[in-house]
Design a protein around this motif. Sequence first.
Motif, PDB file in Angstrom:
ATOM      1  N   SER A  25       0.839  -1.195   0.000  1.00 21.46           N
ATOM      2  CA  SER A  25       0.000   0.000   0.000  1.00 21.46           C
ATOM      3  C   SER A  25       0.868   1.236   0.000  1.00 21.46           C
ATOM      4  O   SER A  25       2.007   1.205   0.440  1.00 21.46           O
ATOM      5  CB  SER A  25      -0.943   0.023   1.208  1.00 21.46           C
ATOM      6  N   ALA A  26       0.295   2.303  -0.529  1.00 20.84           N
ATOM      7  CA  ALA A  26       1.004   3.578  -0.567  1.00 20.84           C
ATOM      8  C   ALA A  26       0.298   4.556   0.349  1.00 20.84           C
ATOM      9  O   ALA A  26      -0.917   4.652   0.334  1.00 20.84           O
ATOM     10  CB  ALA A  26       1.046   4.123  -1.991  1.00 20.84           C
ATOM     11  N   ILE A  28      -0.267   8.458   1.499  1.00 17.83           N
ATOM     12  CA  ILE A  28      -0.086   9.847   1.104  1.00 17.83           C
ATOM     13  C   ILE A  28      -0.738  10.731   2.141  1.00 17.83           C
ATOM     14  O   ILE A  28      -1.577  10.276   2.923  1.00 17.83           O
ATOM     15  CB  ILE A  28      -0.686  10.133  -0.285  1.00 17.83           C
ATOM     16  N   THR A  30      -3.154  13.903   2.904  1.00 15.32           N
ATOM     17  CA  THR A  30      -4.226  14.659   2.277  1.00 15.32           C
ATOM     18  C   THR A  30      -4.474  15.942   3.043  1.00 15.32           C
ATOM     19  O   THR A  30      -4.583  15.928   4.274  1.00 15.32           O
ATOM     20  CB  THR A  30      -5.519  13.827   2.254  1.00 15.32           C
ATOM     21  N   THR A  44      -4.490   5.656   3.308  1.00 14.97           N
ATOM     22  CA  THR A  44      -3.877   4.617   2.503  1.00 14.97           C
ATOM     23  C   THR A  44      -4.611   4.508   1.184  1.00 14.97           C
ATOM     24  O   THR A  44      -5.816   4.293   1.160  1.00 14.97           O
ATOM     25  CB  THR A  44      -3.929   3.260   3.234  1.00 14.97           C
ATOM     26  N   THR A  45      -3.903   4.688   0.079  1.00 10.06           N
ATOM     27  CA  THR A  45      -4.539   4.590  -1.226  1.00 10.06           C
ATOM     28  C   THR A  45      -4.786   3.129  -1.564  1.00 10.06           C
ATOM     29  O   THR A  45      -4.057   2.239  -1.139  1.00 10.06           O
ATOM     30  CB  THR A  45      -3.655   5.217  -2.319  1.00 10.06           C
ATOM     31  N   THR A  53      -2.323   1.213 -13.372  1.00  5.87           N
ATOM     32  CA  THR A  53      -1.257   1.971 -12.712  1.00  5.87           C
ATOM     33  C   THR A  53      -0.265   2.495 -13.741  1.00  5.87           C
ATOM     34  O   THR A  53       0.209   3.638 -13.641  1.00  5.87           O
ATOM     35  CB  THR A  53      -0.527   1.091 -11.674  1.00  5.87           C
ATOM     36  N   ASP A  57       0.536   6.407 -14.229  1.00  4.39           N
ATOM     37  CA  ASP A  57       1.908   6.901 -14.127  1.00  4.39           C
ATOM     38  C   ASP A  57       2.329   7.669 -15.374  1.00  4.39           C
ATOM     39  O   ASP A  57       3.076   8.651 -15.290  1.00  4.39           O
ATOM     40  CB  ASP A  57       2.875   5.739 -13.882  1.00  4.39           C
ATOM     41  N   ASP A  63      -1.366   9.654  -7.351  1.00  5.41           N
ATOM     42  CA  ASP A  63      -1.151  10.420  -6.121  1.00  5.41           C
ATOM     43  C   ASP A  63      -1.123  11.918  -6.398  1.00  5.41           C
ATOM     44  O   ASP A  63      -1.647  12.716  -5.615  1.00  5.41           O
ATOM     45  CB  ASP A  63       0.143   9.979  -5.439  1.00  5.41           C
ATOM     46  N   GLN A  64      -0.520  12.314  -7.518  1.00  2.00           N
ATOM     47  CA  GLN A  64      -0.519  13.728  -7.888  1.00  2.00           C
ATOM     48  C   GLN A  64      -1.939  14.208  -8.166  1.00  2.00           C
ATOM     49  O   GLN A  64      -2.328  15.300  -7.747  1.00  2.00           O
ATOM     50  CB  GLN A  64       0.370  13.948  -9.123  1.00  2.00           C
ATOM     51  N   ASN A  66      -4.691  12.994  -6.901  1.00  3.65           N
ATOM     52  CA  ASN A  66      -5.457  13.024  -5.656  1.00  3.65           C
ATOM     53  C   ASN A  66      -5.169  14.247  -4.797  1.00  3.65           C
ATOM     54  O   ASN A  66      -5.930  14.557  -3.877  1.00  3.65           O
ATOM     55  CB  ASN A  66      -5.191  11.749  -4.846  1.00  3.65           C
ATOM     56  N   LYS A  67      -4.089  14.943  -5.080  1.00  2.52           N
ATOM     57  CA  LYS A  67      -3.798  16.190  -4.360  1.00  2.52           C
ATOM     58  C   LYS A  67      -4.682  17.341  -4.836  1.00  2.52           C
ATOM     59  O   LYS A  67      -4.843  18.339  -4.134  1.00  2.52           O
ATOM     60  CB  LYS A  67      -2.331  16.600  -4.563  1.00  2.52           C
TER      61      LYS A  67
END
Length: 272
Positions: A25-26, A28, A30, A44-45, A53, A57, A63-64, A66-67
């Motif tokens: 898991s990754a 990040i 928030t 946890t994403t 994925t 990418d 992840d970028q 989701n910001k």
Amino acid sequence: MKKLLQILTLAILIVACKNEPKENSAVIETDTSTSLSNQKEAITTSIYPEAITKVFDAHGGIDQWNKMKSLAFTMEKPNGKEVTKTNLQTRAELIDTPKYTQGFDGETLWIKEKAGSEYNGKPMFYKGLMMYFYAMPFIVGDDGIIYEEAEPLTFEGKTYPSILISYEAGIGESPDDEYIIYYDSETGQMQWLAYTVTFGKDGKSNEFKFIRYNNWQTVNGLVVPKSVDWYTYENNQPIEKRNTVEFTDVMISEKFPDTSIFEKPEDAKVIE
């Protein structure tokens, strides 16, 4: 001798713990700036399949994406510019055109006609539609999505592997909709989108429409469309380009949009 055996046993246990597989898991951070404390919390994403994925990418990473808290873009339509603004966290939306404004505050959908113009569209169907197409491929990183491998697409001598996207029951306005992302096998970049339309109908559809994604721009670290091409289709295959939709004044930000822009004006009509 007994002490030596104890030391050897301890060493074996330490090695075993080091080799134990960890949860894939990754984590990040928030931004929870909507609260008064303005604190940050770790989440946890979810774990995505390898194929999607790779696509994420190639476009800057999930992840970028989701910001980001807000998205805006403009399209040139026959009646003038259509400006869309979206809160990416709540999916509140404002679509402003020369003849009408359509808004959604997260609960209420409304239409405000301009200059005596009568709105004859389908606001429930159009809500979020162009935002969804624009935010590909990241929008299919939402919760409640099922990923499967589908048949590849061959067009003009090139073959594109694919990912079929469907939804768990009760997700969104049209949970029976399906999408297929076709991507470049080398770069991972998205090249085509096939999609069905089931709004107002029962059950899934076997008819896929096609959009070509082959003109990209980078905004805030994300590779997003500069324009897309709708294609004619036969037997679930694209045939030839029908029209192009260009996107200008694109803004993707980590800042939340002003919530007041989504609120229903007093003279607007509520759409039930």
